[in-house]
Structure formats: structure tokens, C-alpha cells
Design a protein around this motif. Structure first.
Motif, PDB file in Angstrom:
ATOM      1  N   VAL A 327       0.853  -1.186   0.000  1.00 24.88           N
ATOM      2  CA  VAL A 327       0.000   0.000   0.000  1.00 24.88           C
ATOM      3  C   VAL A 327       0.888   1.234   0.000  1.00 24.88           C
ATOM      4  O   VAL A 327       1.911   1.280   0.690  1.00 24.88           O
ATOM      5  N   ILE A 328       0.510   2.214  -0.807  1.00 24.41           N
ATOM      6  CA  ILE A 328       1.174   3.524  -0.806  1.00 24.41           C
ATOM      7  C   ILE A 328       0.227   4.504  -0.129  1.00 24.41           C
ATOM      8  O   ILE A 328      -0.888   4.726  -0.611  1.00 24.41           O
ATOM      9  N   ILE A 329       0.651   5.072   0.988  1.00 26.41           N
ATOM     10  CA  ILE A 329      -0.223   5.890   1.832  1.00 26.41           C
ATOM     11  C   ILE A 329       0.145   7.368   1.674  1.00 26.41           C
ATOM     12  O   ILE A 329       1.322   7.720   1.714  1.00 26.41           O
ATOM     13  N   ARG A 330      -0.867   8.198   1.518  1.00 31.69           N
ATOM     14  CA  ARG A 330      -0.583   9.637   1.478  1.00 31.69           C
ATOM     15  C   ARG A 330      -0.199  10.098   2.871  1.00 31.69           C
ATOM     16  O   ARG A 330      -0.976   9.967   3.822  1.00 31.69           O
ATOM     17  N   ILE A 331       0.995  10.656   2.978  1.00 27.04           N
ATOM     18  CA  ILE A 331       1.464  11.145   4.275  1.00 27.04           C
ATOM     19  C   ILE A 331       1.010  12.576   4.524  1.00 27.04           C
ATOM     20  O   ILE A 331       0.840  12.989   5.664  1.00 27.04           O
ATOM     21  N   GLY A 332       0.804  13.332   3.456  1.00 29.23           N
ATOM     22  CA  GLY A 332       0.351  14.702   3.627  1.00 29.23           C
ATOM     23  C   GLY A 332       0.264  15.436   2.307  1.00 29.23           C
ATOM     24  O   GLY A 332       0.429  14.857   1.235  1.00 29.23           O
ATOM     25  N   TYR A 333       0.005  16.731   2.417  1.00 30.81           N
ATOM     26  CA  TYR A 333      -0.124  17.561   1.225  1.00 30.81           C
ATOM     27  C   TYR A 333       0.194  19.012   1.577  1.00 30.81           C
ATOM     28  O   TYR A 333       0.225  19.393   2.750  1.00 30.81           O
ATOM     29  N   ARG A 334       0.438  19.795   0.547  1.00 34.18           N
ATOM     30  CA  ARG A 334       0.587  21.238   0.718  1.00 34.18           C
ATOM     31  C   ARG A 334      -0.695  21.893   0.198  1.00 34.18           C
ATOM     32  O   ARG A 334      -1.157  21.584  -0.899  1.00 34.18           O
ATOM     33  N   GLY A 335      -1.279  22.762   0.998  1.00 36.22           N
ATOM     34  CA  GLY A 335      -2.498  23.433   0.588  1.00 36.22           C
ATOM     35  C   GLY A 335      -2.312  24.191  -0.711  1.00 36.22           C
ATOM     36  O   GLY A 335      -1.325  24.903  -0.880  1.00 36.22           O
ATOM     37  N   TYR A 336      -3.261  24.026  -1.655  1.00 36.63           N
ATOM     38  CA  TYR A 336      -3.069  24.630  -2.971  1.00 36.63           C
ATOM     39  C   TYR A 336      -3.274  26.135  -2.964  1.00 36.63           C
ATOM     40  O   TYR A 336      -2.984  26.808  -3.944  1.00 36.63           O
ATOM     41  N   GLY A 337      -3.752  26.682  -1.825  1.00 35.17           N
ATOM     42  CA  GLY A 337      -3.907  28.123  -1.725  1.00 35.17           C
ATOM     43  C   GLY A 337      -2.861  28.750  -0.835  1.00 35.17           C
ATOM     44  O   GLY A 337      -2.005  29.517  -1.269  1.00 35.17           O
ATOM     45  N   SER A 338      -2.895  28.399   0.459  1.00 40.84           N
ATOM     46  CA  SER A 338      -1.982  29.001   1.434  1.00 40.84           C
ATOM     47  C   SER A 338      -0.584  28.427   1.369  1.00 40.84           C
ATOM     48  O   SER A 338       0.376  29.074   1.785  1.00 40.84           O
ATOM     49  N   GLY A 339      -0.465  27.197   0.887  1.00 44.86           N
ATOM     50  CA  GLY A 339       0.847  26.556   0.875  1.00 44.86           C
ATOM     51  C   GLY A 339       1.212  25.903   2.186  1.00 44.86           C
ATOM     52  O   GLY A 339       2.358  25.476   2.373  1.00 44.86           O
ATOM     53  N   ALA A 340       0.252  25.780   3.113  1.00 44.15           N
ATOM     54  CA  ALA A 340       0.530  25.154   4.404  1.00 44.15           C
ATOM     55  C   ALA A 340       0.796  23.665   4.227  1.00 44.15           C
ATOM     56  O   ALA A 340       0.177  23.001   3.395  1.00 44.15           O
ATOM     57  N   LEU A 341       1.738  23.136   5.015  1.00 41.98           N
ATOM     58  CA  LEU A 341       2.043  21.705   5.011  1.00 41.98           C
ATOM     59  C   LEU A 341       1.100  20.998   5.981  1.00 41.98           C
ATOM     60  O   LEU A 341       1.054  21.346   7.163  1.00 41.98           O
ATOM     61  N   VAL A 342       0.372  19.998   5.500  1.00 40.16           N
ATOM     62  CA  VAL A 342      -0.689  19.371   6.284  1.00 40.16           C
ATOM     63  C   VAL A 342      -0.487  17.862   6.326  1.00 40.16           C
ATOM     64  O   VAL A 342      -0.196  17.230   5.311  1.00 40.16           O
ATOM     65  N   LEU A 343      -0.648  17.300   7.507  1.00 44.13           N
ATOM     66  CA  LEU A 343      -0.573  15.852   7.698  1.00 44.13           C
ATOM     67  C   LEU A 343      -1.910  15.228   7.328  1.00 44.13           C
ATOM     68  O   LEU A 343      -2.966  15.694   7.758  1.00 44.13           O
ATOM     69  N   ASP A 344      -1.884  14.178   6.521  1.00 44.42           N
ATOM     70  CA  ASP A 344      -3.123  13.457   6.219  1.00 44.42           C
ATOM     71  C   ASP A 344      -3.644  12.855   7.524  1.00 44.42           C
ATOM     72  O   ASP A 344      -2.930  12.098   8.185  1.00 44.42           O
ATOM     73  N   PRO A 345      -4.874  13.189   7.918  1.00 46.74           N
ATOM     74  CA  PRO A 345      -5.358  12.737   9.234  1.00 46.74           C
ATOM     75  C   PRO A 345      -5.493  11.230   9.375  1.00 46.74           C
ATOM     76  O   PRO A 345      -5.629  10.726  10.492  1.00 46.74           O
ATOM     77  N   MET A 346      -5.463  10.491   8.268  1.00 46.06           N
ATOM     78  CA  MET A 346      -5.579   9.031   8.344  1.00 46.06           C
ATOM     79  C   MET A 346      -4.235   8.335   8.198  1.00 46.06           C
ATOM     80  O   MET A 346      -4.173   7.103   8.224  1.00 46.06           O
ATOM     81  N   PHE A 347      -3.143   9.100   8.078  1.00 42.23           N
ATOM     82  CA  PHE A 347      -1.859   8.470   7.794  1.00 42.23           C
ATOM     83  C   PHE A 347      -1.437   7.473   8.860  1.00 42.23           C
ATOM     84  O   PHE A 347      -1.103   6.327   8.559  1.00 42.23           O
ATOM     85  N   GLU A 348      -1.427   7.896  10.112  1.00 48.34           N
ATOM     86  CA  GLU A 348      -0.937   7.023  11.175  1.00 48.34           C
ATOM     87  C   GLU A 348      -1.787   5.761  11.295  1.00 48.34           C
ATOM     88  O   GLU A 348      -1.261   4.663  11.487  1.00 48.34           O
ATOM     89  N   GLN A 349      -3.099   5.907  11.168  1.00 45.97           N
ATOM     90  CA  GLN A 349      -3.972   4.742  11.271  1.00 45.97           C
ATOM     91  C   GLN A 349      -3.751   3.790  10.102  1.00 45.97           C
ATOM     92  O   GLN A 349      -3.640   2.569  10.292  1.00 45.97           O
ATOM     93  N   HIS A 350      -3.676   4.338   8.894  1.00 45.35           N
ATOM     94  CA  HIS A 350      -3.422   3.486   7.734  1.00 45.35           C
ATOM     95  C   HIS A 350      -2.065   2.786   7.861  1.00 45.35           C
ATOM     96  O   HIS A 350      -1.948   1.586   7.566  1.00 45.35           O
TER      97      HIS A 350
END
Length: 498
Positions: A327-350
């Protein structure tokens, strides 16, 4: 003889005087410190009296290198303010003895006042280790982040979730509009245009040609459109009106009709019940995943899925039973507007659940970096979250169109986007992980310089075909698969590297 006679009375006199003085001193000592304390002092060897302030100075100098257990062993008895009264009296008695002064003291008052100050200071000293970190040589987490300049991924909020570039993919026109400033060729210009109703009519052959040329994005194509006879509609037409073919002699002979599994010459096929044609590519049949090559022949494959917060309820044991190995899990993303670095809220559980199910794991980060510095920041954020955890597959730089109409990275040119991908991958390598790049065939051909990314793992997305049209380590061949363990459609991949 006379000398002995005359000397004996004098010795007796001096002895008697000494005994009187000793008795007076002993009476004074007993009166001040008590009999037990006096006996204890009398049993101590000479020269062992140590100034308490000297012990306190030594303890302070080694505080950063000693544990609480060591502090307790080094602390002298006078340092405990809640000790028995006899110990306090012992300290007072030792101060009163003129025979054992401290080597560092020159005045008698200093000797008598010395125990008071260390007693207060040492009483406060045990509280310091409790407030300090477990490891005195380590700073706080905030200090370490600042020192190492490691960015952390923020916890997702409602406002940040609205900037998730994966949340609402933009509906892409079938003719795939080129980005601003991009050059167009005659093949693209010759493609059909939209009708007044906003639709385009293409034959399956035209669709395949456009996909191979990179002028159509595979995510906008329904796999049913790529069947030779338009899928279900063709099946209904044949059912209602029949179909017959003629052989060389001109006689009508019914065409063979197959459905389901069939083995011919040691090769296994699966025939679609509507088209009666062998299926191709990644298929989910009887709750299991299978792969069929361009000729419809079943081949062995290593299957995996990729997930994010949008796949929140997964029975990993059932997924594994369906044939999923990784499985390849999304660890996070950068907001396409503000550019904030965000943790995928399901990463740790997945991550935890996939590991517990015995699946191999990799991660991807949906980038919206607009320069190399931001790309490196994204890679470091991934490494910070992983915190040394082992991965079986790479950390992938996901570059694709954002869900917003004006994503901050959507307008990057080929050169800048390629530089971002390289910067991300090089930083991933510096952090001890294997790097990779994810994109569709269209983006690998038109939005990045693939020739400069061949040193990294390539993960290509291309649906509705029997295999990836470009060389890659991993192929995302379906985004509409249905397998046990998950109630909706899910992406299915094939790994060529195990």
C-alpha cells in the motif's frame, strides 16, 4: 631517683587539670548536642570534616552529567532540611569544635554560618531534575525543530481541508487544454472540438491514439469507452437484433461466444459477459485481483493500492486476501492556496493497520511546491513524520493538477516543475529514504522532463490500457477497482520491483 620523686606530683597535677578541662568540654558537648551525638563525634577519625559548601559546589558542576540517583548519592547529610534533629545538632556541634576547621575558612563566624546556606540551596536542588527533560543533553521538541530546521506537518483543520489538492479534482476537458505558454503541435490542433452540447465523439481507436500521444488525460476516460464495441450498448444491440458472420463459402455460421474463464493452449483468459471478448489490464474478478496483458492472457503481478483520508474504512485482512501485497499511503499535502504543510489525518492509522496486516508500505506527498526550497521542505516534513520508520517502497513526489481552479503550482513550467521534483527526491535521499515521482502519462510527457528523473522510482498513472505506455517501476492501472475490504472504488497498482 630524685627526678622521679619530684616529677610525679607535677604530672598528677597536670593530669588532674586536663581531666577537669576534658570533663568541662564533655559536659558542654553533651549539653549542646546530646549524649548520642557526642559519642558519634568521638568515634569519627580526625580530619574528615568537610565544608558543606564545597560539596554543594561539586554537585552543581556535575549536575548536567548526573542522574537523580547520582545526585542522591553525592548529597551530604546536612543538605536534607527534613532530617532528624540529631543530625542538625551534629552539624552545630561540628561547627563548635575548634580542632577541625575547614581548610577554606579563615574566620570562625564563617564556619558557624556555612551549614545554613547550603541547606537551603540543596533543599531546592532536587526539584530541578524533575522540571528538566528526561535527557538533560536534549532540548525540547521545539528547540530541536528550530535547531535542525525540520518543518512539521500541521494537523488538518476545516480551513486547511478546503485546500486539499486531492479533494475536488477539476473536470478536465477531453482535449486537455495546454498550460499557458506551452507549445501546441499539429496533432493536437487536429483533434475534434467540443460540440454545442459540450461533448466530443471519438471512436475507441481515436481515444487510444490520443492517449498514446499524450493529448488526452486518462483520468477523464471511462474504460468502457475503450472497448471495441462500446460495451453494454453493443451487447444489447446484438441480443435484440442478432449477429451472424459468413465464412469463405458464403454460408452463415454463428460466431463463438465465450463468457468467464477459458484456457487455450496453456494460456488463461477471462471473457467479458457483455462483449464476449477477453478482458485486459487490471481486473477484479470473484473478489480477487488479476492482470491480463494486451492479448488478454493472465499474467502474474504484484498488486497494491494507494489510500488517503478519503478511504477511511478499510478491512486490511480482507484487502490482503483479495491479493493486495503493498500500500502507498498519502502522508500529507501542501495546501493549494496558502501553501501550508498538512498531515493526512488518516496516515498514522493506515500505516499501523497496513503494517499489522503484513503489507509492505510506501508513502506519497501531494506537492504544491513552487520552487526548490519548498520541495525540499516537503521532503523534510515527510522525514520528520516518519521519524526513522522503515519503508518498503519510496517516498513519492506526487505532481498533478490540484483540486482548485488556481492551484499555486498548476501554472509551473516544465523546467521549474522538474527542478521541484529533483529537489524533493534529493532531499528524500539525504534523509535516508528512496525517492520517486508520481504522475500521469500526460504529465510525464508534457509537464516534467522525464529524462532527468530516470534516476528515481517512476510511478505512472494510466487507466484503461493493458500496460503503462512509459517505462516505470509502478503502474497505477485502475482507479475504479472494487475489492473486498473496502466499500467503494479504489486505485490499484502493479509493482514491477517486487
Amino acid at each position: 631517683m630524685r627526678r622521679n620523686d619530684t616529677g610525679t606530683p607535677k604530672k598528677k597535677t597536670r593530669r588532674a587539670a586536663g581531666q577537669m578541662v576534658a570533663s568541662a568540654v564533655m559536659a558542654l558537648a553533651i549539653a549542646v548536642g546530646g549524649f548520642g551525638t557526642t559519642a558519634l563525634l568521638a568515634s569519627q577519625p580526625a580530619g574528615l570534616t568537610v565544608e558543606p559548601s564545597a560539596l554543594l559546589w561539586e554537585g552543581e558542576s556535575n549536575a548536567a552529567h548526573s542522574t537523580k540517583k547520582d545526585d542522591k548519592k553525592e548529597a551530604p547529610k546536612p543538605s536534607k532540611t527534613d532530617s532528624a534533629s540529631s543530625e542538625a545538632e551534629s552539624t552545630a556541634a561540628s561547627a563548635a569544635q575548634p580542632a577541625a576547621p575547614s581548610q577554606n575558612e579563615t574566620e570562625a563566624p564563617a564556619v558557624s554560618e556555612a551549614p545554613a546556606a547550603p541547606a537551603e540551596e540543596t533543599a531546592a536542588s532536587p526539584a530541578a531534575p524533575e522540571a528538566a527533560p528526561a535527557d538533560p543533553m536534549m532540548g525540547s521538541i521545539e528547540e530541536l525543530e528550530q535547531e535542525n530546521n525540520f518543518p512539521s506537518l500541521q494537523q488538518e483543520t476545516e480551513a486547511l481541508a478546503a485546500e486539499d489538492p486531492l479533494s475536488a479534482p477539476v473536470e478536465q476537458a477531453a482535449e486537455a487544454q495546454p498550460e499557458a505558454g506551452a507549445e501546441t503541435n499539429s496533432e493536437e490542433a487536429a483533434l475534434p472540438v467540443k460540440t454545442e452540447e459540450g461533448t466530443i465523439l471519438l471512436t475507441p481507436e481515436e481515444i487510444r491514439a490520443a492517449l498514446d500521444a499524450g493529448t488526452l488525460d486518462e483520468s477523464s476516460i471511462d474504460p468502457a469507452c475503450l472497448t471495441d464495441e462500446n460495451g453494454l450498448l453493443s451487447w444489447l444491440w446484438n441480443l435484440l437484433f442478432g449477429r451472424s458472420d459468413k465464412d469463405d463459402s458464403g454460408s452463415s455460421t454463428p460466431a463463438p461466444v465465450y463468457s468467464g474463464w477459458r484456457t487455450v493452449g496453456g494460456k488463461t483468459y477471462y471473457y467479458d459477459q457483455y462483449t464476449n471478448q477477453p478482458v485486459k489490464g487490471i481486473q477484479s474478478i470473484d473478489n480477487k485481483l488479476y492482470y491480463f496483458d494486451a492479448n488478454g492472457v493472465q499474467q502474474n503481478a504484484t498488486f497494491g493500492i494507494d489510500v488517503s483520508k478519503y478511504q477511511s474504512s478499510i478491512d486490511w485482512e480482507q484487502v490482503k486476501t483479495a491479493g493486495v501485497k503493498f500500500v502507498i499511503i498519502r502522508i500529507g499535502y501542501r495546501g493549494y492556496g496558502s501553501g501550508a504543510l498538512v498531515l493526512d489525518p488518516m496516515f498514522e492509522q493506515h500505516f499501523t493497520n497496513a503494517r499489522n496486516a503484513g503489507l509492505k508500505v510506501g508513502v506519497y506527498f501531494f506537492s504544491q511546491a513552487v520552487n526548490e526550497e519548498e520541495a525540499r521542505e516537503e521532503a523534510m516534513g515527510c522525514a520528520y513524520v516518519l521519524n526513522g520508520r522503515k519503508l518498503d517502497y519510496p517516498i513519492y513526489f506526487d505532481t498533478e493538477a490540484s483540486g482548485g481552479k488556481n492551484g499555486r503550482a498548476d501554472g509551473l513550467g516544465v523546467e521549474d516543475r522538474t527542478k521541484c521534483a529533483i529537489a524533493f527526491c534529493e532531499e528524500v535521499k539525504a534523509q535516508g529514504y528512496k525517492p520517486g515521482v508520481y504522475a500521469s502519462t500526460l504529465w510525464f510527457r508534457q509537464r516534467v522532463d522525464l529524462s532527468r528523473l530516470t534516476g528515481y522510482s517512476i510511478w505512472n498513472a494510466h487507466y484503461g490500457v493493458a500496460s503503462s505506455p512509459i517505462s516505470c517501476d509502478m503502474w497505477q492501472g485502475s482507479c475504479t477497482a472494487r475489492i473486498p475490504g473496502y466499500g467503494g472504488q479504489i486505485d490499484v497498482n502493479i509493482s514491477y520491483v517486487g
